[in-house]
Design an enzyme around this catalytic site. Structure first.
Site, PDB file in Angstrom:
ATOM      1  N   HIS A  30     166.341  63.324 -24.875  1.00  0.00           N
ATOM      2  CA  HIS A  30     165.052  63.574 -24.223  1.00  0.00           C
ATOM      3  C   HIS A  30     164.174  62.346 -24.462  1.00  0.00           C
ATOM      4  O   HIS A  30     164.345  61.647 -25.471  1.00  0.00           O
ATOM      5  CB  HIS A  30     164.445  64.811 -24.905  1.00  0.00           C
ATOM      6  CG  HIS A  30     163.186  65.324 -24.311  1.00  0.00           C
ATOM      7  ND1 HIS A  30     161.961  64.774 -24.587  1.00  0.00           N
ATOM      8  CD2 HIS A  30     162.958  66.363 -23.475  1.00  0.00           C
ATOM      9  CE1 HIS A  30     161.022  65.461 -23.945  1.00  0.00           C
ATOM     10  NE2 HIS A  30     161.598  66.433 -23.262  1.00  0.00           N
ATOM     11  N   ASP A  73     166.870  66.225 -33.427  1.00  0.00           N
ATOM     12  CA  ASP A  73     165.917  66.819 -32.499  1.00  0.00           C
ATOM     13  C   ASP A  73     166.453  68.216 -32.174  1.00  0.00           C
ATOM     14  O   ASP A  73     167.381  68.367 -31.381  1.00  0.00           O
ATOM     15  CB  ASP A  73     165.831  65.932 -31.252  1.00  0.00           C
ATOM     16  CG  ASP A  73     165.113  66.601 -30.086  1.00  0.00           C
ATOM     17  OD1 ASP A  73     164.804  67.805 -30.179  1.00  0.00           O
ATOM     18  OD2 ASP A  73     164.879  65.919 -29.071  1.00  0.00           O
ATOM     19  N   GLN A 107     165.897  72.277 -28.624  1.00  0.00           N
ATOM     20  CA  GLN A 107     166.640  73.259 -27.814  1.00  0.00           C
ATOM     21  C   GLN A 107     167.641  74.052 -28.647  1.00  0.00           C
ATOM     22  O   GLN A 107     168.241  75.004 -28.134  1.00  0.00           O
ATOM     23  CB  GLN A 107     167.398  72.553 -26.676  1.00  0.00           C
ATOM     24  CG  GLN A 107     166.514  71.820 -25.697  1.00  0.00           C
ATOM     25  CD  GLN A 107     165.673  72.774 -24.847  1.00  0.00           C
ATOM     26  OE1 GLN A 107     165.982  73.958 -24.718  1.00  0.00           O
ATOM     27  NE2 GLN A 107     164.604  72.269 -24.270  1.00  0.00           N
ATOM     28  N   LYS A 128     159.076  76.718 -27.868  1.00  0.00           N
ATOM     29  CA  LYS A 128     160.407  77.004 -27.315  1.00  0.00           C
ATOM     30  C   LYS A 128     161.106  78.086 -28.141  1.00  0.00           C
ATOM     31  O   LYS A 128     162.132  78.617 -27.741  1.00  0.00           O
ATOM     32  CB  LYS A 128     161.257  75.738 -27.291  1.00  0.00           C
ATOM     33  CG  LYS A 128     160.726  74.668 -26.338  1.00  0.00           C
ATOM     34  CD  LYS A 128     161.646  73.474 -26.325  1.00  0.00           C
ATOM     35  CE  LYS A 128     160.949  72.206 -25.885  1.00  0.00           C
ATOM     36  NZ  LYS A 128     160.822  72.068 -24.433  1.00  0.00           N
ATOM     37  N   CYS A 153     162.631  65.190 -18.359  1.00  0.00           N
ATOM     38  CA  CYS A 153     162.301  64.176 -19.376  1.00  0.00           C
ATOM     39  C   CYS A 153     163.560  63.538 -19.927  1.00  0.00           C
ATOM     40  O   CYS A 153     163.672  63.271 -21.130  1.00  0.00           O
ATOM     41  CB  CYS A 153     161.484  64.764 -20.522  1.00  0.00           C
ATOM     42  SG  CYS A 153     159.889  65.369 -20.029  1.00  0.00           S
TER      43      CYS A 153
HETATM   44  N1  PMP Z   1     163.555  67.216 -27.329  1.00  0.00           N
HETATM   45  C1  PMP Z   1     164.150  68.050 -26.471  1.00  0.00           C
HETATM   46  C2  PMP Z   1     165.637  68.135 -26.441  1.00  0.00           C
HETATM   47  C3  PMP Z   1     163.364  68.853 -25.638  1.00  0.00           C
HETATM   48  O1  PMP Z   1     163.951  69.687 -24.784  1.00  0.00           O
HETATM   49  C4  PMP Z   1     161.956  68.757 -25.714  1.00  0.00           C
HETATM   50  C5  PMP Z   1     161.073  69.569 -24.798  1.00  0.00           C
HETATM   51  N2  PMP Z   1     161.477  69.617 -23.470  1.00  0.00           N
HETATM   52  C6  PMP Z   1     161.398  67.867 -26.629  1.00  0.00           C
HETATM   53  C7  PMP Z   1     162.225  67.126 -27.430  1.00  0.00           C
HETATM   54  C8  PMP Z   1     159.917  67.730 -26.775  1.00  0.00           C
HETATM   55  O2  PMP Z   1     159.369  68.906 -27.256  1.00  0.00           O
HETATM   56  P1  PMP Z   1     157.780  69.127 -27.267  1.00  0.00           P
HETATM   57  O3  PMP Z   1     157.332  68.833 -25.867  1.00  0.00           O
HETATM   58  O4  PMP Z   1     157.631  70.557 -27.638  1.00  0.00           O
HETATM   59  O5  PMP Z   1     157.221  68.184 -28.256  1.00  0.00           O
END
Ligand code: PMP
Length: 410
Positions: free
Chosen positions: A127, A204, A207, A230, A368
């Site tokens: 991401h 990270d 998910q 999430k 993203c």
């Molecule tokens: N890493 C991954 C794999 C994600 O899916 C996301 C959110 N789409 C993020 C990081 C960022 O998370 P946040 O927007 O809650 O900071």
């Protein structure tokens, strides 16, 4: 499989008031959990209770409400500790979410530890939140970002990853579950290999944490980040776990109230972890409610939940694969409940619009993860991402919706 049978999805759905609503006159089919998950009543009640009955600032005043809030705030830290099976609660730092957690490590650890020529390894399926903070750090320090490749199924090529590791590798930062592909990365094996070269490992878990049992001790990693929103908790709150000795050796990131031991114009000394990394008034009600969400998840139990979500993923994969002109992007053998797909000759945005008219919420776009889209040579995908409250009937509704899209646009 016996656990799947005992998993009472209708009872759990009743915990989520929003799932009973209609959208455009149709029952809501919420398949955008990867972007953000819905909230159970216990989380909503917790926020309401804090503001209606208990609200005050934490860690500061000598009065009853502040004591209650502080107590619950620290209880939430212990919930995160249990949720991740972390050795100690002081290793849990509250942040705004995964993005902030990664930036914290990049800036607090990275800026003070890296020099020109050092290397950071990520994967091709990250991401943007696990790419850009490292690019910024590389610009600041002269370190180099290296990217472990994936194959056409969206699986990390492990041997290529191993080849990237060397004595200059200082950090491996890897996504546990890809939001764009659903791939589950072999984090434990990756961490063991990275440690052989003396590198630290950040995961990270945005998910992964909401959908599978996380045990940071078993994974053998150094940092683990996730977002509350999430994981069925509020937005604007998340956690970074780090091994105590690593966190203790790191300088602070943000300066301000809460993170100090003593301040004078000549010299300031810093608080101990975790407070060293928690400058300023935190998101109090949201932190407490995130703790409630995590307790709720632990109460459901990850074995049953994971088995149910896996079964739903297999059902949805089979149903969607049968649709002519539909191509699934991300077909790794080890996947979580995310299905990204494209429809031949149809723009993802058009598909999203028609599905929305039918009450079906999916995400369309690049998620993203622009490098992932580039790798698969698609401008965007349609993404259905599941949670434990989704059902086979909702998968059927999605399939029906896609047929409607095809009728209109093919
Ligand atoms: N890493 C991954 C794999 C994600 O899916 C996301 C959110 N789409 C993020 C990081 C960022 O998370 P946040 O927007 O809650 O900071």
């Amino acid at each position: 499989m016996t656990e799947v049978k005992t998993f009472d999805v209708q009872k759990l759905r009743a915990d989520f008031p929003i799932l009973a609503r209609e959208v455009h006159g149709k029952p809501l089919v919420y398949l955008d959990n990867g972007a953000s998950a819905q909230k159970p009543r216990c989380v909503i009640d917790s926020i309401r209770n804090t503001y209606e009955r208990e609200y005050a600032n934490v860690h500061r005043a000598a009065h009853e409400l502040s004591a209650i809030c502080t107590d619950k705030f620290e209880q939430a830290r212990r919930s995160v500790q249990r949720f991740l099976n972390a050795p100690e609660d002081r290793e849990v730092i509250f942040v705004r979410g995964t993005t902030e957690a990664i930036n914290l490590v990049a800036q607090a650890w990275g800026r003070s530890s890296l020099k020109a020529g050092d290397e950071i390894v990520i994967t091709a399926m990250e991401h943007h939140s696990n790419i850009v903070p490292w690019q910024m750090l590389c610009e600041q320090t002269g370190a180099k970002l290296r990217v472990a490749p994936m194959d056409q199924t969206g699986t990390l090529i492990f041997d290529e990853y191993l080849k990237l590791l060397n004595p200059r590798t200082r950090l491996v930062s890897v996504v546990h579950v890809s939001n764009a592909l659903g791939t589950i990365n072999p984090v434990k094996r990756m961490a063991a290999a990275a440690h052989q070269h003396g590198a630290l490992v950040l995961v990270d878990g945005a998910q992964a944490a909401p959908h599978m049992r996380i045990d940071v001790q078993d994974l053998g990693v150094d940092f683990y980040a996730f977002s509350g929103h999430k994981a069925f908790g509020p937005s604007g709150i998340g956690a970074l776990w780090g091994r105590a000795e690593v966190l203790e050796a790191m300088p602070p990131w943000h300066g301000g109230g809460e993170m100090i031991e003593s301040v004078s114009f000549a010299k300031t000394t810093y608080a101990k972890i975790p407070h060293k990394f928690e400058a300023g008034t935190p998101s109090i009600a949201d932190t407490i409610a995130m703790g409630v969400a995590l307790e709720y998840l632990m109460e459901i139990g990850f074995d049953a939940m994971q088995a149910y979500e896996h079964e739903l993923l297999e059902y949805a994969t089979a149903q969607l694969s049968a649709i002519e002109g539909l191509r699934i992007i991300g077909t790794s053998a080890d996947k979580a409940g995310v299905i990204s797909f494209v429809l031949e000759g149809i723009h993802a945005a058009d598909a999203g619009m028609i599905l929305d008219e039918q009450g079906i919420a999916v995400r369309v776009g690049q998620h993203c993860a622009e490098p992932v889209m580039d790798f698969f040579k698609v401008p965007a995908t349609i993404r259905a991402s599941f949670a434990f409250y989704n059902t086979r009937a909702e998968v059927d509704a999605l399939v029906k919706g896609i047929h409607k899209v095809k009728e209109l646009f093919a």
